[in-house]
Motif scaffolding. Structure first.
Motif, PDB file in Angstrom:
ATOM      1  N   ALA A   1       0.838  -1.199   0.000  1.00  0.00           N
ATOM      2  CA  ALA A   1       0.000   0.000   0.000  1.00  0.00           C
ATOM      3  C   ALA A   1       0.870   1.245   0.000  1.00  0.00           C
ATOM      4  CB  ALA A   1      -0.900   0.005   1.231  1.00  0.00           C
ATOM      5  N   LEU A   2       0.364   2.278  -0.628  1.00  0.00           N
ATOM      6  CA  LEU A   2       0.988   3.589  -0.589  1.00  0.00           C
ATOM      7  C   LEU A   2       0.286   4.370   0.512  1.00  0.00           C
ATOM      8  CD1 LEU A   2       0.936   4.146  -4.428  1.00  0.00           C
ATOM      9  CD2 LEU A   2       2.866   3.387  -3.061  1.00  0.00           C
ATOM     10  N   LYS A   3       1.055   5.043   1.356  1.00  0.00           N
ATOM     11  CA  LYS A   3       0.473   5.679   2.533  1.00  0.00           C
ATOM     12  C   LYS A   3       0.842   7.154   2.594  1.00  0.00           C
ATOM     13  CE  LYS A   3       0.618   5.623   7.554  1.00  0.00           C
ATOM     14  NZ  LYS A   3       1.291   5.099   8.729  1.00  0.00           N
ATOM     15  N   ALA A   4      -0.127   7.946   3.024  1.00  0.00           N
ATOM     16  CA  ALA A   4       0.099   9.359   3.313  1.00  0.00           C
ATOM     17  C   ALA A   4      -0.622   9.664   4.625  1.00  0.00           C
ATOM     18  CB  ALA A   4      -0.444  10.231   2.194  1.00  0.00           C
ATOM     19  N   ASN A   5      -0.079  10.590   5.399  1.00  0.00           N
ATOM     20  CA  ASN A   5      -0.762  10.948   6.634  1.00  0.00           C
ATOM     21  C   ASN A   5      -0.554  12.422   6.963  1.00  0.00           C
ATOM     22  OD1 ASN A   5       1.841  10.961   7.530  1.00  0.00           O
ATOM     23  ND2 ASN A   5       1.556   9.495   9.164  1.00  0.00           N
ATOM     24  N   SER A   6      -1.461  12.944   7.764  1.00  0.00           N
ATOM     25  CA  SER A   6      -1.391  14.309   8.279  1.00  0.00           C
ATOM     26  C   SER A   6      -1.746  14.249   9.752  1.00  0.00           C
ATOM     27  CB  SER A   6      -2.387  15.226   7.561  1.00  0.00           C
ATOM     28  OG  SER A   6      -2.037  15.382   6.211  1.00  0.00           O
ATOM     29  N   ILE A   7      -1.155  15.139  10.521  1.00  0.00           N
ATOM     30  CA  ILE A   7      -1.405  15.173  11.963  1.00  0.00           C
ATOM     31  C   ILE A   7      -1.850  16.584  12.341  1.00  0.00           C
ATOM     32  CG2 ILE A   7      -0.376  14.909  14.253  1.00  0.00           C
ATOM     33  CD1 ILE A   7       1.559  12.886  12.979  1.00  0.00           C
ATOM     34  N   TYR A   8      -2.946  16.657  13.104  1.00  0.00           N
ATOM     35  CA  TYR A   8      -3.481  17.929  13.561  1.00  0.00           C
ATOM     36  C   TYR A   8      -3.513  17.914  15.089  1.00  0.00           C
ATOM     37  CZ  TYR A   8      -4.913  18.193   8.733  1.00  0.00           C
ATOM     38  OH  TYR A   8      -4.900  18.192   7.368  1.00  0.00           O
ATOM     39  N   SER A   9      -2.928  18.937  15.701  1.00  0.00           N
ATOM     40  CA  SER A   9      -2.896  19.019  17.161  1.00  0.00           C
ATOM     41  C   SER A   9      -4.189  19.607  17.695  1.00  0.00           C
ATOM     42  CB  SER A   9      -1.724  19.884  17.621  1.00  0.00           C
ATOM     43  OG  SER A   9      -0.514  19.284  17.282  1.00  0.00           O
ATOM     44  N   THR A  10      -4.633  19.075  18.815  1.00  0.00           N
ATOM     45  CA  THR A  10      -5.785  19.623  19.531  1.00  0.00           C
ATOM     46  C   THR A  10      -5.342  19.923  20.952  1.00  0.00           C
ATOM     47  OG1 THR A  10      -6.572  17.446  20.238  1.00  0.00           O
ATOM     48  CG2 THR A  10      -7.398  18.262  18.130  1.00  0.00           C
ATOM     49  N   ASP A  11      -6.245  20.466  21.743  1.00  0.00           N
ATOM     50  CA  ASP A  11      -5.886  20.819  23.123  1.00  0.00           C
ATOM     51  C   ASP A  11      -5.517  19.601  23.956  1.00  0.00           C
ATOM     52  OD1 ASP A  11      -6.329  23.476  22.573  1.00  0.00           O
ATOM     53  OD2 ASP A  11      -8.406  23.444  23.286  1.00  0.00           O
ATOM     54  N   ASP A  12      -6.167  18.477  23.697  1.00  0.00           N
ATOM     55  CA  ASP A  12      -5.962  17.306  24.549  1.00  0.00           C
ATOM     56  C   ASP A  12      -5.315  16.121  23.841  1.00  0.00           C
ATOM     57  OD1 ASP A  12      -8.177  17.075  22.951  1.00  0.00           O
ATOM     58  OD2 ASP A  12      -9.405  16.050  24.448  1.00  0.00           O
ATOM     59  N   GLY A  13      -4.752  16.324  22.664  1.00  0.00           N
ATOM     60  CA  GLY A  13      -4.104  15.226  21.942  1.00  0.00           C
ATOM     61  C   GLY A  13      -3.860  15.596  20.496  1.00  0.00           C
ATOM     62  N   LYS A  14      -3.971  14.600  19.633  1.00  0.00           N
ATOM     63  CA  LYS A  14      -3.780  14.874  18.207  1.00  0.00           C
ATOM     64  C   LYS A  14      -4.718  14.018  17.375  1.00  0.00           C
ATOM     65  CE  LYS A  14       0.072  11.650  17.895  1.00  0.00           C
ATOM     66  NZ  LYS A  14       1.471  11.456  17.615  1.00  0.00           N
TER      67      LYS A  14
END
Length: 166
Positions: free
Chosen positions: A142-155
């Motif tokens: 599989a080809l994979k891409a990801n993005s991460i977004y921070s929140t106040d209590d985690g991500k």
């Protein structure tokens, strides 16, 4: 007089050898430059080009403006996690799910894919949006891409797997 003659003759021979040496150095330099130009001008490998395609698709999806108060898909996923009361007909979770399904179906066509947005924090892990077609990733490459977004209590982690057919 004879020693001067030999000296001049030896000097000329040394000049000829230096000229030959410089010629060889220049020739080797041209060959090295030619090899470097040839190696960098080749097309990228298909896997890296495909992985770039999946990464670009995920980034474009996250910036896609939805019909819900003109918020981006990334904003709706965060709103879904926060249980915000927006987009009253389907809510942020429903609108997110619908948009992800529609975009992936039109973009990846017949390929199998797996999209997941999930929250991870201290003592909490749960799925926010999940869309799957076929057996991707499963046991396939599989080809994979990801993005991460921070929140106040985690991500919030957003992942997209694409399983192109061989």
């Amino acid at each position: 007089m004879e020693s001067v003659y030999n000296y001049k003759r030896g000097s000329k021979k040394a000049q000829e050898e230096m000229f030959g040496f410089i010629f060889v150095i220049i020739l080797v330099s041209f060959l090295v430059v030619g090899v470097l130009i040839f190696s960098f001008s080749r097309e990228r490998e298909p896997v890296s080009r495909e992985n770039l395609r999946v990464n670009n698709l995920l980034n474009a999806m996250m910036f896609y403006t939805t019909e819900c108060e003109e918020k981006s898909l990334a904003d709706l996923i965060v709103a879904c996690k926060e249980s915000e009361l927006i987009c009253l007909l389907s809510g942020p979770c429903g609108i997110s799910q619908e948009n992800v399904e529609r975009i992936l179906k039109s973009s990846l066509g017949k390929e199998d894919y797996y999209f997941q947005a999930y929250f991870t924090g201290i003592g909490q892990n749960f799925s926010i949006v999940e869309v799957k077609k076929g057996t991707c990733p499963g046991n396939r490459e599989a080809l994979k891409a990801n993005s991460i977004y921070s929140t106040d209590d985690g991500k919030i982690v957003v992942e997209l797997y694409s399983c192109p057919f061989p």
